[in-house]
Design an enzyme around this catalytic site. Structure first.
Site, mmCIF file in Angstrom:
data_model
loop_
_atom_site.group_PDB
_atom_site.id
_atom_site.type_symbol
_atom_site.label_atom_id
_atom_site.label_comp_id
_atom_site.label_asym_id
_atom_site.label_seq_id
_atom_site.Cartn_x
_atom_site.Cartn_y
_atom_site.Cartn_z
ATOM 1 N N GLU A 71 -51.001 85.331 70.757
ATOM 2 C CA GLU A 71 -50.814 84.059 70.038
ATOM 3 C C GLU A 71 -51.618 83.006 70.790
ATOM 4 O O GLU A 71 -51.115 82.343 71.684
ATOM 5 C CB GLU A 71 -49.327 83.684 69.973
ATOM 6 N N HIS A 76 -47.336 75.385 73.320
ATOM 7 C CA HIS A 76 -48.423 75.981 74.111
ATOM 8 C C HIS A 76 -48.993 74.947 75.080
ATOM 9 O O HIS A 76 -49.093 73.761 74.755
ATOM 10 C CB HIS A 76 -49.539 76.494 73.194
ATOM 11 N N HIS A 128 -45.752 82.038 61.875
ATOM 12 C CA HIS A 128 -44.602 81.138 61.648
ATOM 13 C C HIS A 128 -44.926 80.029 60.634
ATOM 14 O O HIS A 128 -45.141 78.884 60.980
ATOM 15 C CB HIS A 128 -43.972 80.620 62.943
ATOM 16 N N ARG A 173 -52.793 65.810 47.756
ATOM 17 C CA ARG A 173 -54.238 65.963 47.560
ATOM 18 C C ARG A 173 -54.885 66.858 48.609
ATOM 19 O O ARG A 173 -56.094 67.041 48.588
ATOM 20 C CB ARG A 173 -54.909 64.575 47.540
ATOM 21 N N ASP A 184 -34.240 80.998 61.366
ATOM 22 C CA ASP A 184 -33.110 80.645 62.233
ATOM 23 C C ASP A 184 -32.402 79.369 61.785
ATOM 24 O O ASP A 184 -31.406 78.961 62.387
ATOM 25 C CB ASP A 184 -33.559 80.517 63.691
ATOM 26 N N HIS A 243 -36.294 76.197 62.716
ATOM 27 C CA HIS A 243 -37.746 76.063 62.602
ATOM 28 C C HIS A 243 -38.180 75.584 61.215
ATOM 29 O O HIS A 243 -39.156 74.849 61.096
ATOM 30 C CB HIS A 243 -38.437 77.402 62.915
ATOM 31 N N ASP A 300 -39.977 85.322 66.993
ATOM 32 C CA ASP A 300 -40.614 84.419 67.969
ATOM 33 C C ASP A 300 -39.685 84.241 69.169
ATOM 34 O O ASP A 300 -39.640 83.198 69.812
ATOM 35 C CB ASP A 300 -40.948 83.071 67.326
ATOM 36 N N LEU A 346 -39.434 72.678 70.149
ATOM 37 C CA LEU A 346 -38.979 74.069 70.029
ATOM 38 C C LEU A 346 -39.867 74.966 70.881
ATOM 39 O O LEU A 346 -41.093 74.867 70.840
ATOM 40 C CB LEU A 346 -39.036 74.527 68.563
ATOM 41 N N ALA A 347 -39.246 75.828 71.677
ATOM 42 C CA ALA A 347 -39.985 76.730 72.573
ATOM 43 C C ALA A 347 -39.689 78.160 72.160
ATOM 44 O O ALA A 347 -38.817 78.821 72.712
ATOM 45 C CB ALA A 347 -39.559 76.486 74.022
#
Length: 387
Positions: free
Chosen positions: A134, A146, A220, A231, A253, A256, A279, A312-313
């Site tokens: 990823e 990241h 995801h 548009r 979950d 997410h 994930d 979110l991790a």
């Protein structure tokens, strides 16, 4: 040559990947299913055979996006021991095969992860299908959790050395199409890589071009990608098109993605091209409330894991919970939910001749479930590993 003993299971209800059957006897020798037959009276049969009886027997779950479990994060310990730990922990939740996922990291860590997976494939380690990078070819604008310092443009010489996985197993690469040179996606596809779009600020046309170039997955869906607006359909708009076969990963979950958004996506795309993914990070199968994560601290609370600033991790999700949530939160049928956890990932990875169904000749990688879809037992390649 070692003689494999015949294993017999009885299922009050059996989902074979496409149909529901009642009172079924399943036998397998070694890694492969031998036969599926109807029985007149389960109680009489079971008393004579003295073997396992499960409420529901279904094809085991396939997780194409899993970062860790049981205290092990693949980035922190890119080793064969970490892979064994991840397989063992996620087997409790019905996962029988996985694509261990490496979050954007230095080339040295990518190389160590690559070596561990190649070793696992060489040893035919049960439960490991290949690996999923990823990143690191992601857009900093949509980096999510990241580490921006790890994101970069591809260096072909270095990357070529990491493609060995695709010779003996499955290799996925999640990238932002706007961050890679022209022809790069086509080159990866020609090398046997399954290319997924994710962590991307691409516009609709850029994302569509990536699909035309051979990208077949969206990592995801909705998260870390340009949204669908009036548009500018964005990456999400490209993901929901159906003229080319592409698959979307859903982290079901309830944190997410809003259930309503998942319902809308499935209405547009259909369940056939939706995959349940976790994930998951190392929190799954562990009791830790806070843990290190790529140089940060993450906190676990109420079914989610976040950095201290609330990003979110990854997730605290397992595949069995994802199946239940697909039924109860999204309102899909048990058949659809089970397919999104097994047959659809198998089709995405092009292993549907071995996984995703309970049929003679298929892998004996199965999950036993209670009537409310909690895992009671798991078999990987014919070996009972849980329950």
């Amino acid at each position: 040559m070692m003689e494999h003993k015949l294993t017999t299971l009885f299922a009050k209800r059996l989902f074979d990947g496409e149909n529901w059957l009642t009172n079924q006897k399943v036998t397998f020798k070694g890694q492969v299913i031998d036969s599926i037959t109807s029985v007149a009276d389960l109680a009489v049969e079971q008393s004579t055979e003295n073997t396992d009886v499960v409420d529901i027997l279904a094809p085991g779950f396939i997780d194409v996006h899993v970062n860790g479990g049981g205290g092990a994060l693949f980035n922190h310990t890119p080793t064969i021991e970490a892979l064994e730990r991840m397989v063992a922990v996620h087997a409790q939740f019905g996962t029988v095969a996985m694509m261990p996922t490496l979050i954007s990291d230095d080339y040295e860590i990518m190389s160590q992860a690559h070596q561990a997976v190649c070793q696992a494939l060489k040893q035919n380690m049960a439960g490991i299908l290949g690996m999923h990078y990823e990143g690191p070819y992601l857009n900093p604008i949509r980096k999510g959790v990241h580490n921006e310092s790890k994101l970069r443009k591809p260096t072909e010489g270095k990357l070529a050395a990491l493609l060995e996985v695709s010779r003996s197993g499955k290799l996925m690469v999640t990238l932002a199409p706007e961050q890679v040179p022209e022809g790069f996606i086509e080159w990866l596809v020609a090398e046997g890589v399954i290319v997924c779009i994710g962590h991307s600020a691409a516009n609709y046309d850029q994302a569509r071009q990536a699909v035309m170039d051979g990208a077949r997955g969206f990592t995801h869906l909705f998260n870390a990608m340009t949204p669908l607006i009036s548009r500018e359909p964005g990456v999400v708009g490209a993901a929901l098109q159906t003229d080319k076969p592409t698959w979307c990963g859903l982290i079901a979950d309830g944190h997410h993605v809003h259930p309503a958004s998942m319902r809308v996506a499935i209405a547009a795309k259909g369940c056939d091209h939706m995959l349940l993914v976790t994930d998951a990070i190392q929190s799954v199968g562990s009791d830790e409330k806070e843990m290190p994560f790529l140089g940060k601290k993450v906190l676990r609370s109420e079914g989610k894991v976040t950095t201290e600033d609330g990003t979110l991790a990854g997730s605290d999700l397992d595949m069995a919970t994802a199946v239940r949530n697909t039924i109860h939160l999204i309102g899909r049928t048990p058949m659809e939910a089970l397919q999104m956890a097994s047959l659809r990932p198998a089709e995405f990875l092009e292993i549907e001749q071995s996984f995703g169904r309970i049929k003679a000749g298929y892998r004996a990688s199965l999950v036993g479930l209670s009537e409310d879809y909690f895992v009671t037992s798991t078999w990987i390649d014919g070996q009972k590993v849980w329950g």
